[in-house]
Design an enzyme around this catalytic site. Structure first.
Site, PDB file in Angstrom:
ATOM      1  N   LYS A  81       0.337  13.060  -3.799  1.00 37.52           N
ATOM      2  CA  LYS A  81      -0.681  11.321  -3.909  1.00 37.52           C
ATOM      3  C   LYS A  81      -2.214  11.176  -3.875  1.00 37.52           C
ATOM      4  O   LYS A  81      -2.750  12.202  -3.482  1.00 37.52           O
ATOM      5  CB  LYS A  81       0.084  10.611  -3.034  1.00 37.52           C
ATOM      6  CG  LYS A  81      -0.503   8.804  -3.075  1.00 37.52           C
ATOM      7  CD  LYS A  81      -0.093   8.670  -2.171  1.00 37.52           C
ATOM      8  CE  LYS A  81      -0.895   7.071  -2.276  1.00 37.52           C
ATOM      9  NZ  LYS A  81      -0.319   6.102  -0.983  1.00 37.52           N
ATOM     10  N   SER A 156       1.475   1.617  -1.939  1.00 36.35           N
ATOM     11  CA  SER A 156       0.870   1.986  -2.370  1.00 36.35           C
ATOM     12  C   SER A 156       0.696   3.649  -3.627  1.00 36.35           C
ATOM     13  O   SER A 156       0.884   4.279  -3.765  1.00 36.35           O
ATOM     14  CB  SER A 156      -1.378   2.704  -2.284  1.00 36.35           C
ATOM     15  OG  SER A 156      -0.806   3.490  -1.057  1.00 36.35           O
ATOM     16  N   SER A 180       3.142   2.556   2.675  1.00 37.91           N
ATOM     17  CA  SER A 180       2.857   3.352   0.787  1.00 37.91           C
ATOM     18  C   SER A 180       3.732   4.009   0.841  1.00 37.91           C
ATOM     19  O   SER A 180       4.204   4.642  -0.269  1.00 37.91           O
ATOM     20  CB  SER A 180       1.359   3.429   1.163  1.00 37.91           C
ATOM     21  OG  SER A 180       0.317   1.909   1.213  1.00 37.91           O
TER      22      SER A 180
END
Length: 468
Positions: A81, A156, A180
Protein backbone atom coordinates in the site's frame (compact mmCIF):
# COMPACT_ATOMS: atom_id res chain seq x y z
CA UNK A 1 -10.75 -15.65 -18.66
CA UNK A 2 -9.65 -16.86 -15.22
CA UNK A 3 -6.11 -18.25 -15.00
CA UNK A 4 -5.18 -21.33 -12.94
CA UNK A 5 -3.10 -19.09 -10.68
CA UNK A 6 -5.93 -16.65 -9.91
CA UNK A 7 -7.33 -18.71 -7.03
CA UNK A 8 -4.11 -20.49 -6.06
CA UNK A 9 -3.14 -19.87 -2.45
CA UNK A 10 0.25 -18.56 -1.43
CA UNK A 11 0.75 -21.74 0.60
CA UNK A 12 0.26 -23.84 -2.53
CA UNK A 13 2.45 -21.52 -4.58
CA UNK A 14 5.25 -21.92 -2.04
CA UNK A 15 5.03 -25.71 -2.16
CA UNK A 16 4.89 -25.88 -5.95
CA UNK A 17 7.73 -23.41 -6.41
CA UNK A 18 9.96 -25.47 -4.10
CA UNK A 19 9.00 -28.61 -6.05
CA UNK A 20 9.90 -26.83 -9.33
CA UNK A 21 6.35 -27.32 -10.60
CA UNK A 22 5.67 -23.62 -11.18
CA UNK A 23 7.99 -20.76 -11.97
CA UNK A 24 8.39 -17.54 -9.95
CA UNK A 25 8.96 -15.77 -13.25
CA UNK A 26 5.71 -17.08 -14.71
CA UNK A 27 3.82 -16.12 -11.55
CA UNK A 28 5.25 -12.62 -11.65
CA UNK A 29 4.56 -12.10 -15.35
CA UNK A 30 0.95 -13.22 -14.83
CA UNK A 31 0.49 -10.93 -11.79
CA UNK A 32 1.88 -7.93 -13.67
CA UNK A 33 -0.20 -8.69 -16.76
CA UNK A 34 -3.40 -8.98 -14.74
CA UNK A 35 -2.59 -5.80 -12.79
CA UNK A 36 -2.12 -3.90 -16.04
CA UNK A 37 -5.22 -5.42 -17.66
CA UNK A 38 -7.45 -4.43 -14.73
CA UNK A 39 -6.13 -0.92 -14.18
CA UNK A 40 -8.82 0.60 -16.37
CA UNK A 41 -11.55 -1.16 -14.36
CA UNK A 42 -10.26 -1.75 -10.83
CA UNK A 43 -7.59 0.96 -10.65
CA UNK A 44 -5.89 -0.97 -7.83
CA UNK A 45 -2.33 0.25 -8.35
CA UNK A 46 -0.65 3.59 -7.85
CA UNK A 47 2.65 2.37 -9.26
CA UNK A 48 3.58 -0.90 -10.96
CA UNK A 49 7.22 -2.02 -10.81
CA UNK A 50 7.66 -4.44 -13.73
CA UNK A 51 11.44 -4.11 -14.17
CA UNK A 52 12.24 -4.55 -10.49
CA UNK A 53 9.68 -7.35 -10.10
CA UNK A 54 10.91 -9.34 -13.08
CA UNK A 55 14.54 -8.98 -11.98
CA UNK A 56 13.63 -10.26 -8.52
CA UNK A 57 11.63 -13.11 -10.05
CA UNK A 58 14.58 -14.18 -12.23
CA UNK A 59 16.82 -14.22 -9.15
CA UNK A 60 14.19 -16.23 -7.27
CA UNK A 61 13.97 -18.74 -10.10
CA UNK A 62 17.73 -19.09 -10.24
CA UNK A 63 17.78 -19.83 -6.51
CA UNK A 64 15.20 -22.59 -6.97
CA UNK A 65 17.04 -24.18 -9.89
CA UNK A 66 20.39 -24.01 -8.07
CA UNK A 67 19.05 -25.60 -4.90
CA UNK A 68 19.62 -22.55 -2.72
CA UNK A 69 17.73 -22.13 0.58
CA UNK A 70 14.28 -20.66 -0.05
CA UNK A 71 12.48 -18.07 2.06
CA UNK A 72 9.01 -18.47 3.51
CA UNK A 73 7.33 -16.67 0.58
CA UNK A 74 9.98 -17.36 -2.04
CA UNK A 75 8.91 -16.36 -5.54
CA UNK A 76 5.39 -15.27 -4.54
CA UNK A 77 4.14 -11.90 -5.87
CA UNK A 78 2.78 -9.35 -3.41
CA UNK A 79 1.94 -5.63 -3.33
CA UNK A 80 2.42 -2.79 -0.84
CA UNK A 81 0.00 0.00 0.00
CA UNK A 82 1.11 3.56 -0.73
CA UNK A 83 1.26 4.41 2.98
CA UNK A 84 4.27 2.10 3.31
CA UNK A 85 7.79 3.07 2.20
CA UNK A 86 9.50 1.26 -0.67
CA UNK A 87 13.02 2.53 -1.32
CA UNK A 88 13.40 4.48 -4.54
CA UNK A 89 9.67 4.35 -5.34
CA UNK A 90 6.96 6.99 -5.12
CA UNK A 91 5.59 7.49 -1.60
CA UNK A 92 2.65 9.85 -1.99
CA UNK A 93 0.29 8.47 0.67
CA UNK A 94 -2.55 8.95 -1.80
CA UNK A 95 -2.11 12.73 -1.81
CA UNK A 96 -1.38 15.24 -4.55
CA UNK A 97 0.56 17.18 -1.92
CA UNK A 98 3.10 14.33 -1.82
CA UNK A 99 3.05 13.35 -5.50
CA UNK A 100 6.79 13.99 -5.94
CA UNK A 101 7.86 12.23 -2.75
CA UNK A 102 10.15 9.20 -3.11
CA UNK A 103 11.02 6.89 -0.21
CA UNK A 104 14.67 6.66 0.78
CA UNK A 105 14.32 3.39 2.69
CA UNK A 106 12.25 0.22 2.75
CA UNK A 107 9.79 -0.07 5.62
CA UNK A 108 10.67 -3.05 7.87
CA UNK A 109 7.66 -5.02 6.58
CA UNK A 110 8.80 -4.54 2.97
CA UNK A 111 12.39 -5.37 3.89
CA UNK A 112 11.28 -8.60 5.58
CA UNK A 113 8.91 -9.68 2.82
CA UNK A 114 11.63 -9.21 0.23
CA UNK A 115 14.19 -11.01 2.39
CA UNK A 116 11.76 -13.94 2.63
CA UNK A 117 11.73 -14.15 -1.17
CA UNK A 118 8.54 -12.23 -1.93
CA UNK A 119 8.33 -10.47 -5.31
CA UNK A 120 7.03 -6.91 -4.98
CA UNK A 121 5.06 -5.98 -8.11
CA UNK A 122 3.87 -2.49 -7.14
CA UNK A 123 2.25 -0.05 -4.76
CA UNK A 124 -1.53 0.01 -4.33
CA UNK A 125 -3.96 2.88 -3.99
CA UNK A 126 -5.14 4.46 -0.76
CA UNK A 127 -7.47 7.25 0.26
CA UNK A 128 -5.55 10.41 1.14
CA UNK A 129 -3.28 9.68 4.12
CA UNK A 130 -5.61 6.80 4.97
CA UNK A 131 -8.32 9.23 6.10
CA UNK A 132 -11.38 7.57 4.52
CA UNK A 133 -12.83 4.06 4.78
CA UNK A 134 -13.65 4.13 1.07
CA UNK A 135 -11.39 3.78 -1.95
CA UNK A 136 -10.77 7.06 -3.74
CA UNK A 137 -8.35 9.97 -3.63
CA UNK A 138 -7.66 13.11 -5.67
CA UNK A 139 -4.30 11.61 -6.68
CA UNK A 140 -5.39 8.20 -8.00
CA UNK A 141 -9.14 8.55 -8.55
CA UNK A 142 -11.64 5.80 -7.79
CA UNK A 143 -10.64 2.22 -6.99
CA UNK A 144 -13.43 -0.31 -7.53
CA UNK A 145 -14.62 -3.54 -5.96
CA UNK A 146 -14.15 -6.72 -8.04
CA UNK A 147 -17.48 -8.08 -6.77
CA UNK A 148 -19.32 -5.11 -8.28
CA UNK A 149 -17.49 -2.37 -10.14
CA UNK A 150 -20.10 0.17 -9.06
CA UNK A 151 -19.06 -0.40 -5.43
CA UNK A 152 -16.04 0.64 -3.38
CA UNK A 153 -13.60 -1.99 -2.09
CA UNK A 154 -13.41 0.04 1.10
CA UNK A 155 -10.42 1.84 2.48
CA UNK A 156 -8.07 2.99 3.13
CA UNK A 157 -6.26 -0.16 1.88
CA UNK A 158 -8.42 0.03 -1.24
CA UNK A 159 -6.06 -1.15 -3.94
CA UNK A 160 -4.58 -3.87 -1.76
CA UNK A 161 -8.02 -5.42 -1.21
CA UNK A 162 -9.18 -4.98 -4.80
CA UNK A 163 -6.04 -6.58 -6.21
CA UNK A 164 -6.12 -9.59 -3.88
CA UNK A 165 -9.86 -10.15 -4.35
CA UNK A 166 -9.33 -10.07 -8.12
CA UNK A 167 -6.58 -12.68 -7.93
CA UNK A 168 -3.70 -10.45 -8.98
CA UNK A 169 -1.57 -11.47 -5.99
CA UNK A 170 -2.51 -13.95 -3.24
CA UNK A 171 -1.78 -11.42 -0.51
CA UNK A 172 -0.81 -7.80 0.05
CA UNK A 173 0.48 -5.44 2.73
CA UNK A 174 -1.98 -2.85 4.01
CA UNK A 175 -2.19 -0.46 6.94
CA UNK A 176 -4.80 0.00 9.64
CA UNK A 177 -5.18 3.16 11.73
CA UNK A 178 -8.93 2.87 12.34
CA UNK A 179 -9.95 -0.21 10.40
CA UNK A 180 -8.18 0.24 7.07
CA UNK A 181 -7.28 -3.45 6.72
CA UNK A 182 -10.45 -4.90 8.22
CA UNK A 183 -12.90 -2.61 6.38
CA UNK A 184 -11.76 -3.49 2.84
CA UNK A 185 -11.38 -7.13 3.86
CA UNK A 186 -15.07 -7.11 4.81
CA UNK A 187 -16.16 -5.33 1.63
CA UNK A 188 -14.23 -7.68 -0.67
CA UNK A 189 -14.66 -11.04 1.09
CA UNK A 190 -11.05 -11.31 2.24
CA UNK A 191 -9.20 -12.05 5.46
CA UNK A 192 -7.33 -9.15 7.03
CA UNK A 193 -5.38 -8.96 10.29
CA UNK A 194 -4.35 -6.02 12.43
CA UNK A 195 -1.96 -7.58 14.91
CA UNK A 196 -1.18 -6.34 18.38
CA UNK A 197 -0.12 -2.68 18.25
CA UNK A 198 3.64 -2.66 17.68
CA UNK A 199 3.82 -6.32 16.62
CA UNK A 200 4.60 -5.43 13.01
CA UNK A 201 7.09 -2.55 13.06
CA UNK A 202 6.00 0.75 11.51
CA UNK A 203 8.80 2.92 10.12
CA UNK A 204 9.24 5.64 8.91
CA UNK A 205 7.03 7.24 11.53
CA UNK A 206 3.36 7.27 10.57
CA UNK A 207 1.24 10.42 10.55
CA UNK A 208 -0.79 8.59 13.22
CA UNK A 209 1.96 6.91 15.26
CA UNK A 210 -0.17 5.84 18.23
CA UNK A 211 -2.77 4.11 16.05
CA UNK A 212 -1.01 2.80 12.95
CA UNK A 213 -0.55 -0.89 12.13
CA UNK A 214 0.83 -2.74 9.09
CA UNK A 215 -0.69 -6.11 8.27
CA UNK A 216 -1.74 -8.63 5.62
CA UNK A 217 -4.78 -8.97 3.40
CA UNK A 218 -5.29 -12.40 1.85
CA UNK A 219 -7.87 -14.77 0.38
CA UNK A 220 -7.40 -17.39 3.10
CA UNK A 221 -6.47 -17.44 6.76
CA UNK A 222 -3.44 -19.63 6.05
CA UNK A 223 -2.09 -17.14 3.52
CA UNK A 224 -2.75 -14.26 5.90
CA UNK A 225 -0.91 -16.10 8.68
CA UNK A 226 2.00 -16.88 6.35
CA UNK A 227 2.58 -13.24 5.44
CA UNK A 228 2.03 -12.08 9.02
CA UNK A 229 4.64 -14.54 10.28
CA UNK A 230 7.15 -13.05 7.84
CA UNK A 231 6.63 -9.38 8.75
CA UNK A 232 5.96 -9.58 12.51
CA UNK A 233 8.59 -9.15 15.21
CA UNK A 234 10.51 -6.48 17.08
CA UNK A 235 12.49 -3.82 15.24
CA UNK A 236 14.31 -0.97 16.99
CA UNK A 237 13.18 1.49 14.34
CA UNK A 238 9.66 1.38 15.81
CA UNK A 239 9.56 3.13 19.18
CA UNK A 240 6.35 1.23 20.02
CA UNK A 241 7.70 -2.15 18.93
CA UNK A 242 6.68 -5.24 20.90
CA UNK A 243 9.69 -7.26 22.03
CA UNK A 244 9.56 -11.00 22.68
CA UNK A 245 8.38 -14.00 20.68
CA UNK A 246 5.72 -13.65 17.99
CA UNK A 247 2.71 -15.92 18.58
CA UNK A 248 2.80 -19.03 16.39
CA UNK A 249 0.05 -18.12 13.96
CA UNK A 250 0.98 -20.85 11.50
CA UNK A 251 0.27 -23.60 14.03
CA UNK A 252 -2.87 -21.73 15.10
CA UNK A 253 -4.34 -22.19 11.60
CA UNK A 254 -5.01 -25.85 12.37
CA UNK A 255 -5.76 -25.56 16.10
CA UNK A 256 -9.15 -26.35 17.65
CA UNK A 257 -11.36 -23.63 19.11
CA UNK A 258 -13.36 -26.00 21.33
CA UNK A 259 -13.81 -24.57 24.80
CA UNK A 260 -13.05 -20.95 23.88
CA UNK A 261 -15.12 -18.29 25.63
CA UNK A 262 -16.57 -15.86 23.07
CA UNK A 263 -18.59 -12.69 23.49
CA UNK A 264 -20.79 -11.82 20.53
CA UNK A 265 -21.95 -8.22 20.24
CA UNK A 266 -24.06 -7.08 17.28
CA UNK A 267 -23.89 -3.39 18.25
CA UNK A 268 -21.26 -2.84 21.01
CA UNK A 269 -24.09 -0.85 22.62
CA UNK A 270 -24.13 2.04 20.14
CA UNK A 271 -23.88 0.84 16.52
CA UNK A 272 -26.80 0.85 14.06
CA UNK A 273 -26.11 -2.06 11.69
CA UNK A 274 -28.21 -3.14 8.76
CA UNK A 275 -30.53 -5.98 9.88
CA UNK A 276 -29.25 -8.26 7.14
CA UNK A 277 -25.67 -7.81 8.34
CA UNK A 278 -26.78 -8.76 11.86
CA UNK A 279 -28.62 -11.82 10.56
CA UNK A 280 -25.43 -13.04 8.88
CA UNK A 281 -23.23 -12.40 11.92
CA UNK A 282 -25.84 -14.03 14.19
CA UNK A 283 -25.40 -17.14 12.08
CA UNK A 284 -21.61 -16.87 12.47
CA UNK A 285 -21.98 -16.73 16.26
CA UNK A 286 -24.08 -19.89 16.12
CA UNK A 287 -21.34 -21.54 14.06
CA UNK A 288 -18.86 -20.99 16.88
CA UNK A 289 -21.27 -22.68 19.27
CA UNK A 290 -21.35 -25.65 16.88
CA UNK A 291 -17.54 -25.67 16.96
CA UNK A 292 -17.63 -26.20 20.71
CA UNK A 293 -17.21 -22.63 21.92
CA UNK A 294 -19.17 -21.02 24.74
CA UNK A 295 -20.80 -17.93 23.18
CA UNK A 296 -22.50 -15.16 25.16
CA UNK A 297 -24.60 -12.39 23.62
CA UNK A 298 -23.20 -9.12 25.03
CA UNK A 299 -25.09 -6.04 23.91
CA UNK A 300 -23.07 -3.32 25.66
CA UNK A 301 -19.32 -3.80 25.28
CA UNK A 302 -18.60 -0.09 25.74
CA UNK A 303 -20.17 2.48 28.04
CA UNK A 304 -20.01 5.09 25.27
CA UNK A 305 -18.99 5.21 21.64
CA UNK A 306 -15.22 6.02 21.57
CA UNK A 307 -15.41 7.71 18.15
CA UNK A 308 -14.47 11.13 19.56
CA UNK A 309 -11.36 9.69 21.18
CA UNK A 310 -10.27 8.17 17.88
CA UNK A 311 -11.09 11.28 15.84
CA UNK A 312 -9.09 13.52 18.20
CA UNK A 313 -6.02 11.31 17.86
CA UNK A 314 -6.10 10.28 14.21
CA UNK A 315 -7.08 13.50 12.50
CA UNK A 316 -4.86 15.66 14.70
CA UNK A 317 -1.86 13.61 13.57
CA UNK A 318 -2.69 13.81 9.88
CA UNK A 319 -3.71 17.44 10.27
CA UNK A 320 -0.30 18.41 11.62
CA UNK A 321 1.36 16.72 8.62
CA UNK A 322 -0.94 18.60 6.22
CA UNK A 323 -1.37 21.84 8.16
CA UNK A 324 0.34 24.11 5.64
CA UNK A 325 -1.78 22.67 2.83
CA UNK A 326 -4.99 23.05 4.85
CA UNK A 327 -4.13 26.69 5.52
CA UNK A 328 -2.71 27.67 2.13
CA UNK A 329 -3.59 25.04 -0.52
CA UNK A 330 -6.84 23.53 0.66
CA UNK A 331 -7.97 22.84 -2.92
CA UNK A 332 -5.15 20.32 -3.31
CA UNK A 333 -6.77 18.04 -0.70
CA UNK A 334 -9.79 15.77 -0.80
CA UNK A 335 -12.58 18.15 0.39
CA UNK A 336 -14.02 15.52 2.75
CA UNK A 337 -10.60 14.99 4.32
CA UNK A 338 -9.96 18.70 4.71
CA UNK A 339 -13.35 19.10 6.41
CA UNK A 340 -12.44 16.64 9.18
CA UNK A 341 -8.85 17.82 9.60
CA UNK A 342 -9.69 21.46 10.33
CA UNK A 343 -11.62 20.87 13.60
CA UNK A 344 -9.03 18.33 14.75
CA UNK A 345 -6.33 20.98 14.40
CA UNK A 346 -8.34 23.47 16.43
CA UNK A 347 -8.48 21.26 19.53
CA UNK A 348 -7.61 22.98 22.80
CA UNK A 349 -4.79 21.24 24.69
CA UNK A 350 -6.80 20.47 27.84
CA UNK A 351 -9.59 18.93 25.78
CA UNK A 352 -7.10 16.84 23.80
CA UNK A 353 -5.39 15.45 26.89
CA UNK A 354 -8.71 14.74 28.53
CA UNK A 355 -9.34 12.43 25.57
CA UNK A 356 -5.86 10.93 25.89
CA UNK A 357 -6.59 9.83 29.46
CA UNK A 358 -10.05 8.64 28.45
CA UNK A 359 -8.29 6.45 25.92
CA UNK A 360 -6.19 4.85 28.67
CA UNK A 361 -9.39 4.23 30.65
CA UNK A 362 -10.90 2.59 27.56
CA UNK A 363 -7.87 0.35 27.26
CA UNK A 364 -8.28 -0.78 30.86
CA UNK A 365 -12.00 -1.37 30.30
CA UNK A 366 -11.25 -3.68 27.36
CA UNK A 367 -8.47 -5.45 29.29
CA UNK A 368 -10.94 -6.25 32.06
CA UNK A 369 -13.52 -7.40 29.51
CA UNK A 370 -11.06 -10.00 28.25
CA UNK A 371 -10.62 -11.36 31.77
CA UNK A 372 -13.98 -13.01 31.07
CA UNK A 373 -13.60 -13.87 27.39
CA UNK A 374 -10.98 -15.20 24.99
CA UNK A 375 -12.52 -13.46 21.97
CA UNK A 376 -15.03 -10.80 21.01
CA UNK A 377 -16.87 -11.16 17.70
CA UNK A 378 -19.03 -8.60 15.90
CA UNK A 379 -19.85 -7.35 12.44
CA UNK A 380 -16.79 -5.75 10.87
CA UNK A 381 -18.86 -3.07 9.14
CA UNK A 382 -22.54 -2.17 9.68
CA UNK A 383 -23.38 -2.32 5.95
CA UNK A 384 -22.24 -3.94 2.74
CA UNK A 385 -20.12 -2.00 0.27
CA UNK A 386 -21.09 1.58 -0.65
CA UNK A 387 -21.51 2.90 -4.17
CA UNK A 388 -18.31 4.46 -5.49
CA UNK A 389 -18.12 8.19 -4.85
CA UNK A 390 -19.95 7.99 -1.51
CA UNK A 391 -18.16 8.60 1.76
CA UNK A 392 -20.96 7.70 4.20
CA UNK A 393 -23.90 5.25 3.87
CA UNK A 394 -27.27 6.87 3.22
CA UNK A 395 -28.68 5.46 6.47
CA UNK A 396 -25.82 6.84 8.58
CA UNK A 397 -25.38 10.41 7.35
CA UNK A 398 -25.45 11.74 10.92
CA UNK A 399 -22.05 10.08 11.43
CA UNK A 400 -18.72 11.56 10.31
CA UNK A 401 -16.25 10.35 7.71
CA UNK A 402 -15.08 7.37 9.79
CA UNK A 403 -17.39 7.06 12.81
CA UNK A 404 -20.01 5.24 10.71
CA UNK A 405 -17.79 2.14 10.62
CA UNK A 406 -18.48 1.74 14.39
CA UNK A 407 -16.72 -1.55 15.06
CA UNK A 408 -13.07 -1.22 14.03
CA UNK A 409 -11.64 2.00 15.50
CA UNK A 410 -12.02 0.99 19.19
CA UNK A 411 -9.26 -1.56 18.79
CA UNK A 412 -6.83 0.89 17.24
CA UNK A 413 -7.33 2.91 20.41
CA UNK A 414 -6.66 -0.13 22.63
CA UNK A 415 -4.13 -1.93 20.43
CA UNK A 416 -5.79 -5.35 20.62
CA UNK A 417 -5.31 -7.79 17.72
CA UNK A 418 -8.31 -7.97 15.40
CA UNK A 419 -9.18 -9.66 12.12
CA UNK A 420 -11.98 -9.67 9.60
CA UNK A 421 -13.09 -12.85 7.85
CA UNK A 422 -15.89 -13.32 5.34
CA UNK A 423 -19.11 -14.29 7.16
CA UNK A 424 -21.34 -14.67 4.09
CA UNK A 425 -23.05 -12.69 1.37
CA UNK A 426 -25.97 -10.30 1.56
CA UNK A 427 -28.92 -10.20 -0.82
CA UNK A 428 -27.11 -7.58 -2.93
CA UNK A 429 -24.44 -10.20 -3.65
CA UNK A 430 -21.79 -8.38 -1.62
CA UNK A 431 -19.64 -9.90 1.15
CA UNK A 432 -20.26 -9.33 4.85
CA UNK A 433 -17.37 -9.34 7.31
CA UNK A 434 -17.10 -10.87 10.78
CA UNK A 435 -14.66 -9.13 13.12
CA UNK A 436 -12.72 -11.31 15.58
CA UNK A 437 -10.92 -9.48 18.39
CA UNK A 438 -8.51 -11.17 20.79
CA UNK A 439 -6.97 -10.47 24.14
CA UNK A 440 -3.82 -8.39 24.20
CA UNK A 441 -0.90 -10.07 22.37
CA UNK A 442 -3.00 -13.09 21.34
CA UNK A 443 -2.91 -13.08 17.55
CA UNK A 444 -2.77 -16.87 17.66
CA UNK A 445 -6.24 -17.02 19.24
CA UNK A 446 -7.60 -14.66 16.59
CA UNK A 447 -6.08 -16.74 13.80
CA UNK A 448 -7.31 -20.08 15.10
CA UNK A 449 -10.85 -18.72 15.42
CA UNK A 450 -10.74 -17.21 11.93
CA UNK A 451 -9.41 -20.45 10.48
CA UNK A 452 -11.96 -22.62 12.27
CA UNK A 453 -14.79 -20.44 11.02
CA UNK A 454 -13.37 -20.39 7.50
CA UNK A 455 -13.32 -24.18 7.56
CA UNK A 456 -17.11 -24.21 7.98
CA UNK A 457 -17.72 -21.63 5.29
CA UNK A 458 -16.29 -22.07 1.80
CA UNK A 459 -14.99 -18.51 1.48
CA UNK A 460 -11.32 -19.18 2.02
CA UNK A 461 -10.20 -18.74 -1.57
CA UNK A 462 -12.82 -16.42 -2.98
CA UNK A 463 -11.56 -14.70 -6.11
CA UNK A 464 -13.89 -12.53 -8.13
CA UNK A 465 -13.39 -12.94 -11.87
CA UNK A 466 -14.89 -10.34 -14.15
CA UNK A 467 -14.53 -8.99 -17.66
CA UNK A 468 -11.65 -6.53 -17.86
Amino acid sequence: MPNEFDAMSAVEMRQRIAAKEISPLDLTRRALAKAEATQSTLNAFYILMPEQALAAARAAEDAVMNGAPLGAIHGIPFSVKDLIAVKGVGYASGSRTMADNVATVDAPSVERARAAGGILIGKTTTSEFGCKPVGDSPLTGITRNPWNLAKTPGGSSAGAAASVAAGITPFALGTDGGGSIRIPAAFTGLVGLKGQFGRVPVSPTSATPTLAHVGPLARSVADMALLFSVIAGFDRRDAFGVAGPVPDVMTAVSASVAGMRIAYSPTFGYARPDPEVVKITDRAAQTFEQLGCHVDLVENVFDVDPADLWTAEFYAGVGIRLRSFIEHQRDSLDPAVADVLEPALSQEMRDYYTKVFARYALREHVRAFFDRYDLLISPTIPVTSLDVGKNIPDALTDRNLVSWVYYTYPFNLTGHPAASVCAGFASDGMPVGLQIVGRSHSEDDVVRAASAFEGTFAAGHNVKSFQT
